[in-house]
Structure formats: structure tokens, C-alpha cells
Design a protein around this motif. Structure first.
Motif, short mmCIF file in Angstrom:
data_model
loop_
_atom_site.label_atom_id
_atom_site.label_comp_id
_atom_site.label_asym_id
_atom_site.label_seq_id
_atom_site.Cartn_x
_atom_site.Cartn_y
_atom_site.Cartn_z
N ARG A 103 -52.79 -66.07 19.42
CA ARG A 103 -52.86 -66.87 18.18
C ARG A 103 -53.47 -66.05 17.04
NH1 ARG A 103 -56.06 -70.51 19.92
NH2 ARG A 103 -57.97 -69.87 18.85
N GLU A 104 -54.54 -65.35 17.33
CA GLU A 104 -55.22 -64.60 16.28
C GLU A 104 -54.39 -63.39 15.83
OE1 GLU A 104 -57.63 -65.45 14.59
OE2 GLU A 104 -58.94 -66.76 15.72
N LEU A 105 -53.81 -62.68 16.78
CA LEU A 105 -53.03 -61.49 16.41
C LEU A 105 -51.75 -61.85 15.67
CD1 LEU A 105 -53.60 -59.40 19.64
CD2 LEU A 105 -54.31 -58.76 17.33
N ALA A 106 -51.33 -63.09 15.79
CA ALA A 106 -50.15 -63.55 15.05
C ALA A 106 -50.47 -63.88 13.60
CB ALA A 106 -49.55 -64.78 15.73
N SER A 107 -51.79 -63.92 13.26
CA SER A 107 -52.21 -64.23 11.90
C SER A 107 -51.96 -63.03 11.00
CB SER A 107 -53.70 -64.60 11.87
OG SER A 107 -54.20 -64.56 10.55
N ALA A 108 -51.15 -63.20 9.97
CA ALA A 108 -50.82 -62.09 9.07
C ALA A 108 -52.06 -61.59 8.35
CB ALA A 108 -49.76 -62.54 8.06
N ASP A 109 -52.95 -62.51 7.91
CA ASP A 109 -54.16 -62.11 7.20
C ASP A 109 -55.05 -61.26 8.09
OD1 ASP A 109 -53.41 -63.43 4.93
OD2 ASP A 109 -54.54 -65.25 5.38
N LEU A 110 -55.24 -61.71 9.33
CA LEU A 110 -56.10 -60.96 10.23
C LEU A 110 -55.50 -59.60 10.55
CD1 LEU A 110 -58.67 -61.00 12.03
CD2 LEU A 110 -57.21 -61.78 13.88
N ALA A 111 -54.23 -59.57 10.87
CA ALA A 111 -53.58 -58.31 11.24
C ALA A 111 -53.69 -57.29 10.12
CB ALA A 111 -52.12 -58.56 11.59
N GLN A 112 -53.61 -57.75 8.87
CA GLN A 112 -53.68 -56.84 7.74
C GLN A 112 -55.09 -56.29 7.54
OE1 GLN A 112 -52.54 -58.65 4.03
NE2 GLN A 112 -52.02 -56.71 3.07
N GLY A 113 -56.09 -57.10 7.90
CA GLY A 113 -57.47 -56.68 7.68
C GLY A 113 -58.07 -55.88 8.81
N LEU A 114 -57.44 -55.86 9.98
CA LEU A 114 -58.02 -55.19 11.14
C LEU A 114 -57.97 -53.68 11.00
CD1 LEU A 114 -56.69 -57.25 14.18
CD2 LEU A 114 -59.01 -57.20 13.30
N ALA A 115 -59.04 -53.02 11.45
CA ALA A 115 -59.05 -51.57 11.56
C ALA A 115 -58.15 -51.17 12.74
CB ALA A 115 -60.47 -51.07 11.79
N PRO A 116 -57.51 -50.00 12.68
CA PRO A 116 -56.60 -49.60 13.77
C PRO A 116 -57.26 -49.62 15.15
CG PRO A 116 -56.31 -48.16 11.88
CD PRO A 116 -57.47 -49.05 11.56
N ARG A 117 -58.51 -49.18 15.24
CA ARG A 117 -59.15 -49.18 16.56
C ARG A 117 -59.32 -50.59 17.09
NH1 ARG A 117 -61.35 -45.37 19.49
NH2 ARG A 117 -61.50 -43.82 17.83
N ASP A 118 -59.57 -51.55 16.21
CA ASP A 118 -59.68 -52.94 16.65
C ASP A 118 -58.32 -53.48 17.11
OD1 ASP A 118 -62.41 -53.19 16.27
OD2 ASP A 118 -62.20 -53.80 14.18
N VAL A 119 -57.25 -53.10 16.41
CA VAL A 119 -55.91 -53.51 16.83
C VAL A 119 -55.63 -53.01 18.24
CG1 VAL A 119 -53.44 -53.32 16.37
CG2 VAL A 119 -55.04 -53.59 14.46
N VAL A 120 -55.93 -51.74 18.48
CA VAL A 120 -55.72 -51.15 19.81
C VAL A 120 -56.54 -51.89 20.85
CG1 VAL A 120 -56.08 -49.07 21.20
CG2 VAL A 120 -55.17 -48.88 18.88
N ALA A 121 -57.81 -52.14 20.55
CA ALA A 121 -58.69 -52.80 21.52
C ALA A 121 -58.23 -54.22 21.82
CB ALA A 121 -60.12 -52.81 21.00
N LEU A 122 -57.81 -54.96 20.79
CA LEU A 122 -57.41 -56.35 21.00
C LEU A 122 -56.10 -56.46 21.79
CD1 LEU A 122 -58.41 -57.77 17.52
CD2 LEU A 122 -59.41 -58.43 19.72
N TYR A 123 -55.14 -55.58 21.50
CA TYR A 123 -53.90 -55.59 22.28
C TYR A 123 -54.17 -55.15 23.72
CZ TYR A 123 -50.58 -56.80 18.61
OH TYR A 123 -49.86 -57.47 17.65
N SER A 124 -55.08 -54.22 23.91
CA SER A 124 -55.43 -53.80 25.27
C SER A 124 -56.06 -54.96 26.04
CB SER A 124 -56.40 -52.61 25.22
OG SER A 124 -55.83 -51.51 24.58
N LEU A 125 -56.95 -55.69 25.37
CA LEU A 125 -57.59 -56.84 26.01
C LEU A 125 -56.57 -57.93 26.32
CD1 LEU A 125 -60.26 -58.12 26.93
CD2 LEU A 125 -60.60 -58.92 24.57
N LEU A 126 -55.65 -58.16 25.39
CA LEU A 126 -54.60 -59.15 25.62
C LEU A 126 -53.76 -58.77 26.85
CD1 LEU A 126 -52.81 -61.56 24.94
CD2 LEU A 126 -51.67 -60.15 23.19
#
Length: 880
Positions: free
Chosen positions: A750-773
Motif C-alpha cells: 500500500r505504501e510503495l504504491a503511493s506516488a508521493d511517498l515513492a517520489q520522496g524516498l531515498a534510493p537506499r530506502d526504496v531498496v530496503a523496503l522492496y527487500s523487506l516486502l
């Protein structure tokens, strides 16, 4: 699958062990499953016994209900948690605050993750949790937790819990002197009714706090003394009130009478309280405070000689029983006043010098008590020649303070940690100035801006703008100070810094090179805070491109260089940043005594550099930095916030969890003391606390505090790069607490599908969140879906300035696990080999850089075992 608490209530095992004897003796074996109605009825009956004052009988009645509800599955979340809520009430009544915190936070967390946040039972659990946190000394945590219950708590039919929450908030606000302390006291006193959780003596103490606060606010002393007399009369009629509380009120009544000029009556009250404390051997703050005022009053009633005799006795008592330096210094000051009253000038000066030397044992020269004591010392006295602090005292009077080059003197004093001296020097400069001096106004504004005092800084800048100036240098420093106050010291007003920076850029070529560099680095700070990475990179490139030249403002130049270092991580390589750090340390050392600037540089380096944070001396170095900054900068300053949080991180990564938690809590305290702190910074700090608590297996507390951090962001509508860390913490805490990977996967999707959140995330956080998912999806989602998630994590590694090898190795290992679970041994083995090759490449570089603390040898052994096992199974499938 069992009900939620079949997993989450594993703390019940600890509860069972805690009450092992009672469980063996008193807990019956239930022949039939309890219905939900039975659970509620029996729990309510046990609580009724508690309300009647029999906590032991309530416990005996409730424990078997809890035991039966825990053993069975299929209950609704409310029924499953209700007996444990009852046990939390019993623990509170017995004063077992550690148990009360554990049970209450467990119930609140379980109900939260079951979708019952805001329900009556959730509110009750949170009030008990807040009460326990308060009693255990975690005032800031209790304050945040309880404030988050309003207005929901006020709208429910829970008058007792509502009253208790208001009482605790009023106490915390009064003890910590928070801005809304008076409103909270008024709200509690209006809501209080006898017969509830808050006793009449406790309610009276809130009224007492109100008198204390009004004294601090300067209200009429005689009127307050009369109110205190009325409060004492009322307290004396309260059944069961402690004698110590009555005497405490009598002592404070004496304090107020002394300030109102009635010294004879005051002496009797203060003496009675002093005698009580001495008889109880209550060596602590109340005794030392009382002695300070009693001795002063004796000087009024019995004369200066009696005052000296009293303190001659009180001082050694204080020294031998742990009184703080502050009280000891004040005793010596009062003896100096008495000697001066007797006409003994030499004796008075000797005691003032002794008081100063006493205070300097614990405080720097710029501390409030030290500057206060300095007022009484005659630096021309002959005995000053042999005084250890003579040079220090003379230096202030002899200091030369020039307004030009603009800001340099103020910058030096701030970067030396001598900011309190600046006030006196600016006042002296103001006396010497003729009329409205734009130089004095902008220099004063800069002083306030450096301290994070935004409003006074803006007031002084407004004076310059109102009178106008044709001085180009003044105009430049006005705009630099404006921008600095918004994006450097307070981080709260980046958008509004645009006009000042635009004016600076319009004339940037006319500035000295160091002010050009300061302009560009403040542009980079603003872009960073607004998450405009391209603008940040452009500003840093412009910073680097500024040519050398004659340096008119050397301290502006050094501050610009260190601030640029703060912005350069993620923009420059680790090796280049390490080299810049070393070079800057040399420049700062060559510039002389600038400890705050050196500490700022090192905190930036430790916070952002792996080789810095994992250095062997990092913890010791950061500990010293925090000690210095606590003396050299005001409470709540952004440098203190970052330093405390960085030390917490360093301790956490070394497994020193208890100390790491303490420093994370200190960081949160510094952030709360900053009126301009951003909510996302507090949320990040709370998330760090949650991570530490989870590592300490305090899962229920971790879940509760992670949810609080997550709520801060959602409540304030904040979307920033920090969201990634907060979301990771919340997801991990949720998973550890509930054991429900499906809920975690749904949350992350749900959170990663948010356009606002995805745009604001640092790349390392994107990697970590997809890894956790992906980890949450393993075993629940189709293999193709999990592999797509891992593919998104790999695709996010686009930043060429970041070393992604460790992250890539971790993702490849996860892919190997996914293949292996499906029996696809060849791709599993291939991914595992690629993972270990990547990890080994990174590992060798870390060892070469003497960064061995970054390496987890246990994980390395696990990796080798995985590769060997997969290879062995694969070879079994091959033809002979």
C-alpha cells in the motif's frame, strides 16, 4: 491459523514464569472452553475486587481467566486481550510499574494491529502505559503517548482514565516547564473528582505546582504566600496524607514568606522542614534547596555571623552526601554576601572566588551560574594574583570586540563554545555605538541565528531593513543570516529562504569568494531539505567552482566548508569525503580554538561515513563530542540533536543496546526542546528507539513506539526521505510483534504504491523496503511476484555514488532462497555464488580499509554454509 495473540501473547510465557508459584498452585484446569461472555464477566468481577481495594484477591481471580484465554484460540481480539488489560490495572495498583508497562503496551499493540486503535480498551491500555512510563522516569515518552490520546479520550465514557491522563500530563508539564503547563493544570483541576485513580493528595500537588509556576512568573509574593497557607490548611484536613508532603508544603510556604519579606515566620517553617529532612536522612535536592533558603533567612533574622555558621556546617554536609556543585557554589556565595554585610571585604572576595572555582568544577566559563558568580568578583583585588581563574576572569573584561569584518567575532565566539559571553560583548558594543548601527543589528541577528533563536534573529534583521543601508557588505550578511536562520540552525523554513538566496545570487560575483561559497552551500542545504537533488548537486558544483582569492572572512569560509561536507555524502565518493574530512580538520586546527566547529565536522563524518562510524574510537569520540556540545551549545540546538542520535546509532551497531536507547531518548529530548524541530525528525528518532527496543526483545514497546512515529508522519501529512526509515521500522516492529507477514506485505504494498511517498524516498530506502516486502512475500506469494519485487529493489540501485555491493549481495541471497524453496536448485546455486562473490568483494575492501567492525562474521559463515548446501544438493541431481 490461531488468533492474533496466539503469536503476539508470547509475553504471556514471561508472565507465567513471573507468577510461577501461583500458576502451579492456584490455576485450575478448565474443563470447558470459556466463552467470550465468561471472559468479560470474570475479568470485570476481578476488577471490581480491585476497585474495592483487594488487589491480591483480584489477581487470584483474574489469573486463571487470563491463562484460559491464552491457551485457547479463536477469540476476538478484544476478548483475547481483556484479561491482560485487567492484569495491567492490578500491576499499577501494586506499584509494579515494569509489569504494568509490559502488559499495557502489549494490549495496546495487539489491539492496534487488529484494527482497534482508538477503541475504549486501547485507550485504557495506553493510559496505563503512559502512567507506567512516567513512574519509570520516561517523562518524554509518557508525554508523547498521553498527548496522542486526545481528543479521543475526552470523548469516551472513561472518566477515570481521562482524569488520570490529565493528571499525568499536568505533572509532566509542570516538572518539565512546558509551554502549556498552566492550561493542563487547569484542565485537570476542573475534571478531578474524588474517588478515582487520582487521590486527593495527588490532586492537591497539582494545585501546589500552580503556585510554584506563578512564583516563577513573577506574581505577587505576599498573595502567593497567602494561597500557600490556604493550601496547607486544606492539605492538613485530607485523610491519609503523608507527613512529608505536609512538611514539604510548609517549607515552600516559608520560602514564599521569605520572598515576601516575612523572615521571622519563614524561618520557623524552613527550620521545621530542614529538621524533618535531616531526621529522615533524606540527603537530596529538597534538603540542599531548603538549606540554601534557610541559611539566607537566618542572615536576616539572626545576622550575618549566624548565616556563615549555618553554611559552615551545611557545606561539608553537602560535600559528603553528594550535593551538586551548583548548591555548594551557592552556599559559598551566600557566605560571601554575609561577609560583605559584616564589612569583611577580603573574606567576601575569598568566598566569591571559592564559589567560582567550585562552579567551574562542573560548568564551563559560559554557563549561567558561572557568569552569575563572575558579577561578585573584583578582578582588581590583590588576591586575584594567585587565583587559578584570574586570566579567565580578566579576559572577559579585556576582550576586544569588533563589528567588522561582519560576523567574524560572533562566529568565533560561537565556534569556541563561548556564546554566553557574546551577549555581554554585544551589549557593550551597543553602548559604544552611535544611533542605530546596522553593523550591530546584523551581528546581533547572526548571534541569535547561530543559536537557533529564529524569532529574535528575524527581529534584528527587520531593524536593519527598516532603517536601510547602502553598505553592500551589510546587505550580503543580512541575507546570509536570514538564510542561515532558516536552513542551517533550525531546518524549519527552507521554502521561505528562497528570496534571500535569490538576492545573494543576483550579486554573487561581487562578493568575496568565501561569501560566495557560503551562499552556494546554503542553497545546497535548502535544496536538500526540499528534496531537490539536482539543485543540491548544482549548488555543490558551484561551491567547488569558486576560485580562491584574498580571504576577508576566514570563519565564514570555514563554516561554509564544513557545511558543504555535510551535504557531500551521497554526492562524492567515500574516499573523497574521507580526504576532505582530514584536510578540513587540519584547517580548523590551524585556525585556533574552535571546538564547536571541529565537533560539527566530526559529527557530520561519523553520521554519514561507514569508515567513521565503525572506527575503533568512534564511540569514545562521539561521547566526548556530546559532552562538549552539551556545554558549548544551548539545549535543543540542532548540533546536539544530531550528535546524540549519531552516538546512539554507533552504540546500537555495536550491540550496546541499553546505552543506545538512553542516547536515542536524549536525542528525542533535544528535539522536543527545539521549537522549530520538524515532526519527521522526531518520528525518525522514535523509530530508532523502536529498532533498539526490538533488538532488546521488548517487542510490545517497540511496536507501540513505531506506531507512534508512523502516526506522526501521517498526522502531519509529511512525505520525505525520512519516511523510508520510519516505514521500515514500523513494518519490522509490526512483523516482530504480530508474526503476521501477510499484514506486513499488505502495508508495504500500500505504501510503495503511493506516488508521493515513492517520489520522496531515498534510493537506499526504496531498496530496503522492496527487500523487506520480498521477505514478507516468501511462502505467501507466487514466485514470479516475489522475483518482481526483488527486481524492483535491484532496479532502484541507480546512484553511482553509492556502494551497493552489500545490498546487492543481500538481495541475491534472498533470490537464492526463493529459488530453493521452489526446488529450483541450479538458479538458487547461481544466485548464491553471485551473492557471495559480491559480498566477498565488498568484505575485502572493508578489511583493507581497516573497517572490520562493519563485517558480521556470523553472517559470512551462514553465507558459506548456504552456498555449500545448495552446491551439494545440486550435484546430487547431476548425472554420475
Amino acid at each position: 491459523m490461531g488468533r492474533l495473540t496466539q503469536i503476539t501473547c508470547r509475553a504471556g510465557l514471561a508472565l507465567a514464569r513471573h507468577f510461577a508459584v501461583l500458576l502451579l498452585v492456584a490455576s485450575p484446569v478448565w474443563a470447558d472452553r470459556l466463552s467470550e461472555a465468561d471472559i468479560f464477566t470474570r475479568t470485570d468481577a476481578a476488577l471490581e475486587q480491585l476497585w474495592q481495594g483487594d488487589a491480591d484477591a483480584a489477581f487470584d481471580a483474574l489469573l486463571p481467566v487470563y491463562d484460559a484465554s491464552y491457551r485457547e484460540t479463536g477469540y476476538s481480539p478484544r476478548a483475547a486481550h481483556y484479561p491482560l488489560l485487567g492484569l495491567a490495572y492490578i500491576a499499577r495498583a501494586k506499584g509494579r510499574w515494569g509489569d504494568a508497562r509490559r502488559y499495557a503496551s502489549f494490549v495496546a499493540g495487539g489491539l492496534e494491529f487488529a484494527g482497534l486503535r482508538g477503541s475504549g480498551d486501547w485507550l485504557r491500555a495506553q493510559v496505563l502505559h503512559g502512567a507506567a512510563q512516567y513512574q519509570l522516569g520516561a517523562l518524554a515518552r509518557a508525554n508523547d503517548l498521553l498527548r496522542g490520546l486526545f481528543p479521543g479520550l475526552a470523548e469516551t465514557n472513561l472518566p477515570q482514565e481521562h482524569q488520570l491522563a490529565l493528571y499525568l500530563l499536568a505533572r509532566i508539564a509542570s516538572e518539565e516547564r512546558l509551554a502549556d503547563e498552566r492550561q493542563l493544570r487547569d484542565a485537570f483541576l476542573k475534571a478531578w473528582r474524588p474517588g478515582g485513580f487520582v487521590t486527593q493528595p495527588d490532586a492537591l500537588h497539582i494545585a501546589f505546582f500552580d503556585i510554584v509556576a506563578r512564583f516563577r512568573a513573577g506574581e505577587d509574593r505576599a498573595a502567593l504566600a497567602t494561597e500557600m497557607a490556604n493550601l496547607r490548611d486544606l492539605a492538613a484536613k485530607v485523610p491519609g496524607i503523608a507527613a512529608g508532603q505536609l512538611l514539604h508544603y510548609r517549607g515552600y510556604h516559608g520560602f514564599l514568606l521569605a520572598h515576601a519579606g516575612d523572615f521571622n515566620t519563614a524561618e520557623g517553617h524552613l527550620q521545621a522542614y530542614f529538621d524533618h529532612l535531616m531526621a529522615e536522612r533524606a540527603y537530596g535536592r529538597d534538603l540542599w534547596e531548603n538549606a540554601l533558603f534557610l541559611g539566607s533567612v537566618l542572615g536576616q533574622t539572626q545576622g550575618a555571623a549566624a548565616q556563615i555558621r549555618f553554611f559552615d556546617t551545611a557545606l561539608p554536609l553537602a560535600r559528603s552526601n553528594g550535593a551538586s556543585v551548583g548548591y555548594r557554589a551557592q552556599y559559598l556565595r551566600e557566605m560571601g554576601h554575609a561577609a560583605a554585610q559584616m564589612g569583611d571585604v577580603d573574606g567576601a572576595q575569598a568566598r566569591y572566588r571559592a564559589a567560582y572555582a567550585e562552579a567551574r568544577q562542573a560548568y564551563r566559563s559560559n554557563a549561567g551560574l558561572v557568569t552569575h558568580l563572575r558579577e561578585f568578583i573584583n578582578t582588581a583585588h590583590p588576591a586575584m594574583a594567585g587565583f587559578d581563574f584570574a586570566a579567565e576572569l580578566g579576559a572577559v573584561e579585556a576582550a576586544q570586540f569588533a563589528l567588522r569584518p561582519l560576523g567574524e567575532q560572533v562566529l568565533r565566539l560561537f565556534l569556541q563554545g563561548n556564546y554566553t559571553v557574546t551577549e555581554a560583548l554585544l551589549a557593550r558594543a551597543g553602548q559604544d555605538a552611535e544611533g542605530d548601527s546596522p553593523e550591530l543589528a546584523v551581528t546581533t541577528a547572526l548571534h541569535h541565528a547561530l543559536l537557533g533563536q529564529f524569532d529574535p534573529a528575524q527581529d534584528w534583521l527587520a531593524r536593519v531593513r527598516a532603517t536601510g543601508t547602502a553598505d553592500v557588505d551589510v546587505s550580503h550578511v543580512v541575507d546570509l543570516t536570514d538564510a542561515l536562520s532558516r536552513v542551517w540552525s533550525t531546518w524549519h523554513s527552507a521554502e521561505a529562504a528562497g528570496p534571500a538566496l535569490d538576492r545573494l545570487m543576483a550579486n554573487v560575483d561581487q562578493m568575496p569568494p568565501e561569501l560566495q561559497r557560503m551562499t552556494h552551500v546554503l542553497r545546497a542545504q535548502r535544496a536538500y531539505q526540499l528534496e531537490r537533488n539536482a539543485d543540491k548537486a548544482a549548488a555543490l558544483e558551484a561551491f567547488d567552482a569558486v576560485e580562491g582569492g584574498v580571504i576577508e572572512y576566514p570563519l565564514w569560509d570555514l563554516l561554509a566548508a564544513v557545511t558543504a561536507m555535510e551535504m557531500s555524502f551521497g554526492f562524492r565518493s567515500e574516499e573523497e569525503n574521507t580526504a576532505r574530512h582530514a584536510k578540513l580538520k587540519e584547517r580548523i586546527a590551524a585556525a585556533g580554538n574552535l571546538p564547536v566547529l571541529g565537533d560539527y565536522l566530526d559529527v557530520v563524518y561519523f553520521q554519514n561515513s561507514r569508515s567513521g562510524l565503525f572506527a575503533a574510537d568512534a564511540v569514545a569520540h562521539l561521547g566526548a563530542i556530546n559532552t562538549r556540545l552539551s556545554e558549548d551549545t544551548p539545549t535543543g540546538h540542532s548540533l546536539r540533536q544530531v550528535a546524540a542520535l549519531t552516538l546512539s546509532q554507533a552504540l546500537f551497531w555495536r550491540g550496546e543496546n541499553r546505552q543506545a536507547l538512553d542516547w536515542a531518548e536524549r536525542a528525542a529530548g533535544e528535539i522536543r526542546a527545539d521549537p522549530f524541530a520538524k515532526p519527521e525528525v522526531l518520528a525518525l528518532t522514535l523509530s530508532r528507539q523502536s529498532d533498539i527496543l526490538r533488538a532488546m526483545s521488548r517487542r510490545e514497546e517497540a511496536a507501540s513506539i513505531a506506531a507512534e512515529a508512523y502516526d506522526i508522519l501521517r498526522r502531519d501529512g509529511v512525505v520525505s526521505a525520512i519516511d523510508g526509515a520510519v516505514l521500515q521500522s514500523y513494518a519490522n516492529a509490526h512483523w516482530a510483534f504480530t508474526g503476521d507477514a501477510g499484514q506486513v506485505a499488505a502495508l508495504l504494498q500500500r505504501e510503495l504504491a503511493s506516488a508521493d511517498l515513492a517520489q520522496g524516498l531515498a534510493p537506499r530506502d526504496v531498496v530496503a523496503l522492496y527487500s523487506l516486502l520480498a521477505q514478507a512475500q516468501i511462502g505467501r506469494a507466487a514466485k514470479t511476484e516475489v522475483m518482481q519485487t526483488l527486481g524492483r529493489a535491484l532496479a532502484a540501485m541507480g546512484d553511482t555514488h553509492t556502494d551497493w555491493r552489500q545490498d546487492r549481495a543481500r538481495i541475491l541471497w534472498t533470490r537464492a532462497q526463493v529459488h530453493a524453496r521452489r526446488g529450483d536448485r541450479a538458479p538458487a546455486f547461481a544466485d548464491m555464488v553471485a551473492s557471495n562473490d559480491t559480498y566477498q568483494d565488498w568484505r575485502q575492501d572493508r578489511l583493507a580499509a581497516e573497517d572490520a567492525e562493519a563485517i558480521d562474521d556470523t553472517a559470512w559463515r551462514d553465507r558459506v554454509r548456504w552456498e555449500a548446501a545448495l552446491g551439494w544438493r545440486l550435484q546430487e541431481e547431476l548425472p554420475q
